[in-house]
Design an enzyme around this catalytic site. Structure first.
Site, PDB file in Angstrom:
ATOM      1  N   GLU A 160       0.872  -0.992  -0.043  1.00 27.00           N
ATOM      2  CA  GLU A 160       0.047   0.002  -0.087  1.00 27.00           C
ATOM      3  C   GLU A 160       0.800   1.298   0.008  1.00 27.00           C
ATOM      4  OE1 GLU A 160      -3.108   0.555   3.230  1.00 27.00           O
ATOM      5  OE2 GLU A 160      -4.045   1.852   1.909  1.00 27.00           O
TER       6      GLU A 160
ATOM      7  N   GLU B 204     -12.750   2.234   2.991  1.00 27.33           N
ATOM      8  CA  GLU B 204     -12.006   2.308   4.023  1.00 27.33           C
ATOM      9  C   GLU B 204     -12.528   3.720   4.840  1.00 27.33           C
ATOM     10  OE1 GLU B 204      -7.591   1.138   5.211  1.00 27.33           O
ATOM     11  OE2 GLU B 204      -7.836   2.889   3.844  1.00 27.33           O
TER      12      GLU B 204
HETATM   13 MN    MN Z   1      -5.814   2.117   2.926  1.00 28.27          MN
END
Ligand code: MN
Length: 299
Positions: free
Chosen positions: A147, A241
């Site tokens: 990420e 998210e």
């Molecule tokens: Mn994230």
């Protein structure tokens, strides 16, 4: 078809039996394909219990984590690197036992505010460890996705281009880039161009908005983001998210700076995000079709 998921922190702060059961049941009830569970400490996850809940609910699971200063695989300290590698291998075992396919997050360095830039040696150490863990993950059909997050949360991969470079350095087919629009909004010059440039290296995607609250209620041009995803034919998972002080506890609250209460009702937030994502994907697919098929002269 992209599988659509929701981050467990929309529902619960931890992964006790009660929290796990509630988070999985609610994710399924809203209609998501999978839940993304945080595995900052993989030993806190009971894979047998978790798998049973997933099977009963009929959804899948993926995991995400970040390394700590004490388990940094980009560190010059061999003990820290060893602890980091162990944590990643533990996460792979938990993911395998739960039937998951992806492990995302800051797998390459510290999830936290670094006080210095990465070194060439540190990056090489990180790539080497990730290559070794990827080999183990491959035996269980698991893909590691790195990420890319903003500068306040790590120091190696802050831009999509750096993520692609890191993935190339690891050089394993089951290591890909994980992009998150909240972070891209902070670091990229042009989000749509960064997505197009990432191309086939993209393996996982996080949606959210500029303040990490309700999807579409911030300043990010999400229509352009979904058009870019559709244009590049991205078929991988998309996780929503969002963090509110209503749910998130320590240590994430401190690392992510979750001081504000951006929402109260998890169910309303998650249902809206799923509906919004589906509508955006549909609109983007229709926009593509307009360009390809419906704006031609008759023959
Ligand atoms: Mn994230």
């Amino acid at each position: 078809m992209n599988k659509l998921g929701v981050h467990a922190l929309v529902w619960e702060a931890g992964w006790s039996e009660d929290e796990c059961a509630r988070a999985i049941a609610r994710t399924a009830e809203v209609g998501f394909d999978f839940i993304e569970a945080p595995a900052l400490d993989p030993s806190l996850i009971d894979p047998v219990f978790t798998r049973r809940q997933l099977e009963a609910a009929g959804i899948g699971i993926n995991f995400s984590l970040g390394l700590s200063f004490d388990s940094d695989i980009s560190s010059g300290d061999a003990d820290k690197r060893r602890r980091g590698r162990q944590k990643l291998e533990d996460a792979v075992a938990v993911c395998r036992d739960c039937g998951g396919e992806f492990i995302g997050g800051i797998l390459y360095s510290v999830f936290g505010k670094y006080d210095r830039p990465p070194t060439a040696d540190g990056i090489a150490q990180s790539a080497e460890t990730l290559g070794a863990v990827a080999e183990i993950a491959a035996r269980s059909g698991i893909t590691l996705v790195l990420e890319v997050v903003n500068r306040y949360e790590t120091n190696i991969c802050n831009t999509a281009a750096q993520g692609v470079e890191m993935v190339r350095r690891v050089g394993a087919p089951n290591v890909k880039v994980h992009l998150d629009v909240y972070h891209m909004n902070i670091e990229e010059s042009d989000i749509a161009a960064a997505l197009a440039d990432t191309g086939e290296y993209l393996g996982y995607f996080h949606t959210g908005d500029s303040h990490r609250g309700y999807l579409g209620s911030g300043t990010i041009d999400l229509a352009q983001v979904f058009r870019a995803l559709v244009r590049m034919k991205y078929q991988g998972p998309i996780t929503f998210e969002s963090f509110s002080s209503r749910v998130v506890g320590q240590p994430l609250e401190g690392i992510l700076g979750i001081w504000r209460n951006l929402w109260e009702d998890s169910h309303d937030l998650a249902s809206h995000a799923l509906m919004y994502t589906k509508a955006q994907l549909k609109a983007a697919q229709e926009a593509e079709r307009q360009a390809r098929e419906r704006s031609r002269l008759p023959v």
